[in-house]
Design a protein around this motif. Structure first.
Motif, PDB file in Angstrom:
ATOM      1  N   ALA A 176      10.402   7.176   6.686  1.00 18.63           N
ATOM      2  CA  ALA A 176       9.144   6.649   7.201  1.00 18.63           C
ATOM      3  C   ALA A 176       8.057   7.697   7.195  1.00 18.63           C
ATOM      4  O   ALA A 176       8.306   8.863   7.452  1.00 18.63           O
ATOM      5  CB  ALA A 176       9.351   6.119   8.614  1.00 18.63           C
ATOM      6  N   ALA A 177       6.850   7.272   6.913  1.00 15.75           N
ATOM      7  CA  ALA A 177       5.699   8.166   6.899  1.00 15.75           C
ATOM      8  C   ALA A 177       5.040   8.114   8.262  1.00 15.75           C
ATOM      9  O   ALA A 177       4.500   7.097   8.647  1.00 15.75           O
ATOM     10  CB  ALA A 177       4.721   7.749   5.808  1.00 15.75           C
ATOM     11  N   PRO A 178       5.070   9.210   9.040  1.00 19.79           N
ATOM     12  CA  PRO A 178       4.489   9.200  10.376  1.00 19.79           C
ATOM     13  C   PRO A 178       2.982   9.324  10.337  1.00 19.79           C
ATOM     14  O   PRO A 178       2.377   9.357   9.278  1.00 19.79           O
ATOM     15  CB  PRO A 178       5.120  10.437  11.025  1.00 19.79           C
ATOM     16  CG  PRO A 178       5.351  11.366   9.875  1.00 19.79           C
ATOM     17  CD  PRO A 178       5.686  10.470   8.706  1.00 19.79           C
ATOM     18  N   ASP A 179       2.355   9.407  11.530  1.00 17.94           N
ATOM     19  CA  ASP A 179       0.907   9.519  11.613  1.00 17.94           C
ATOM     20  C   ASP A 179       0.385  10.784  10.964  1.00 17.94           C
ATOM     21  O   ASP A 179      -0.715  10.825  10.458  1.00 17.94           O
ATOM     22  CB  ASP A 179       0.443   9.478  13.071  1.00 17.94           C
ATOM     23  CG  ASP A 179       0.590   8.077  13.636  1.00 17.94           C
ATOM     24  OD1 ASP A 179       0.649   7.118  12.836  1.00 17.94           O
ATOM     25  OD2 ASP A 179       0.652   7.953  14.867  1.00 17.94           O
ATOM     26  N   VAL A 184      -3.688   2.031   9.803  1.00 14.50           N
ATOM     27  CA  VAL A 184      -2.678   1.080  10.245  1.00 14.50           C
ATOM     28  C   VAL A 184      -1.311   1.555   9.751  1.00 14.50           C
ATOM     29  O   VAL A 184      -1.060   1.596   8.545  1.00 14.50           O
ATOM     30  CB  VAL A 184      -2.977  -0.342   9.705  1.00 14.50           C
ATOM     31  CG1 VAL A 184      -1.934  -1.333  10.198  1.00 14.50           C
ATOM     32  CG2 VAL A 184      -4.381  -0.769  10.099  1.00 14.50           C
ATOM     33  N   THR A 185      -0.445   1.924  10.677  1.00  9.64           N
ATOM     34  CA  THR A 185       0.840   2.512  10.331  1.00  9.64           C
ATOM     35  C   THR A 185       1.660   1.636   9.398  1.00  9.64           C
ATOM     36  O   THR A 185       2.201   2.123   8.405  1.00  9.64           O
ATOM     37  CB  THR A 185       1.657   2.816  11.604  1.00  9.64           C
ATOM     38  OG1 THR A 185       0.870   3.643  12.456  1.00  9.64           O
ATOM     39  CG2 THR A 185       2.946   3.526  11.275  1.00  9.64           C
ATOM     40  N   GLY A 228      -3.167   9.347   8.456  1.00  8.36           N
ATOM     41  CA  GLY A 228      -3.646   8.232   9.261  1.00  8.36           C
ATOM     42  C   GLY A 228      -5.128   8.229   9.519  1.00  8.36           C
ATOM     43  O   GLY A 228      -5.626   7.358  10.229  1.00  8.36           O
ATOM     44  N   SER A 229      -5.864   9.201   8.928  1.00  7.34           N
ATOM     45  CA  SER A 229      -7.306   9.219   9.164  1.00  7.34           C
ATOM     46  C   SER A 229      -8.036   9.862   7.991  1.00  7.34           C
ATOM     47  O   SER A 229      -7.454  10.608   7.207  1.00  7.34           O
ATOM     48  CB  SER A 229      -7.624   9.999  10.446  1.00  7.34           C
ATOM     49  OG  SER A 229      -7.448  11.385  10.241  1.00  7.34           O
ATOM     50  N   VAL A 250      -7.197   4.114  -0.110  1.00  6.92           N
ATOM     51  CA  VAL A 250      -7.948   4.349   1.131  1.00  6.92           C
ATOM     52  C   VAL A 250      -8.341   3.018   1.747  1.00  6.92           C
ATOM     53  O   VAL A 250      -8.907   2.154   1.075  1.00  6.92           O
ATOM     54  CB  VAL A 250      -9.249   5.152   0.853  1.00  6.92           C
ATOM     55  CG1 VAL A 250      -9.956   5.471   2.154  1.00  6.92           C
ATOM     56  CG2 VAL A 250      -8.958   6.416   0.068  1.00  6.92           C
ATOM     57  N   ASP A 251      -8.061   2.856   3.029  1.00 13.77           N
ATOM     58  CA  ASP A 251      -8.486   1.652   3.723  1.00 13.77           C
ATOM     59  C   ASP A 251     -10.007   1.673   3.879  1.00 13.77           C
ATOM     60  O   ASP A 251     -10.603   2.718   4.132  1.00 13.77           O
ATOM     61  CB  ASP A 251      -7.821   1.584   5.103  1.00 13.77           C
ATOM     62  CG  ASP A 251      -8.105   0.283   5.818  1.00 13.77           C
ATOM     63  OD1 ASP A 251      -8.563  -0.679   5.176  1.00 13.77           O
ATOM     64  OD2 ASP A 251      -7.866   0.230   7.036  1.00 13.77           O
TER      65      ASP A 251
END
Length: 143
Positions: free
Chosen positions: A3-6, A44-45, A66-67, A84-85
């Motif tokens: 899993a890819a964390p924050d 969004v995780t 995450g940012s 990119v979101d």
């Protein structure tokens, strides 16, 4: 892997070319001849995890953040693909140029006008992503 964390996580191992996707999809047929790298920037995780695991499943070295600020900290790193979101809390997709997900046509035009090479819509189509990765792989061969 996993899993890819924050915070940023990198997958340096090559994955299998047989992700668990629908039989007969473009994704299942995708074979990359070059090692590619990708950066997934999404607040969004669950969206980051889906993109991370899709890319990892075909051997794309993937990092997630995450940012937008975290992405800018990696500005000296080269990626063939950046997802990119469009909407994030600290910096939006218009400020970080790359392939982005747009939810409405206005967003798609805004992203393209800001310099993105393409735009994926949510929910992300694995076939559309496969087409983009195949194009990137071809461009690497042409260099």
């Amino acid at each position: 892997m996993g899993a890819a964390p924050d915070s940023a996580e990198r997958n340096d191992s090559s994955g299998s070319n047989s992700p668990e996707c629908e039989r007969g999809s473009r994704w299942a047929e995708l074979v990359l001849t070059n090692l590619s790298t990708a950066l997934v920037v999404d607040g969004v995780t669950v969206c980051r995890l889906i993109a991370f695991h899709l890319l990892e499943s075909i051997g794309v070295e993937t990092m997630t953040v995450g940012s937008g600020r975290e992405a800018l900290e990696l500005s000296g790193t080269h990626y063939e693909l950046i997802l990119v979101d469009r909407y994030m809390r600290d910096m939006d997709g218009l400020e970080i140029i790359g392939l982005t997900s747009g939810e409405i046509e206005t967003d798609r035009m805004d992203m393209m006008n800001a310099g993105a090479d393409g735009c994926l819509e949510r929910p992300m189509s694995v076939d559309a992503l496969a087409d983009i990765l195949a194009e990137i792989d071809y461009e690497i061969d042409s260099r």
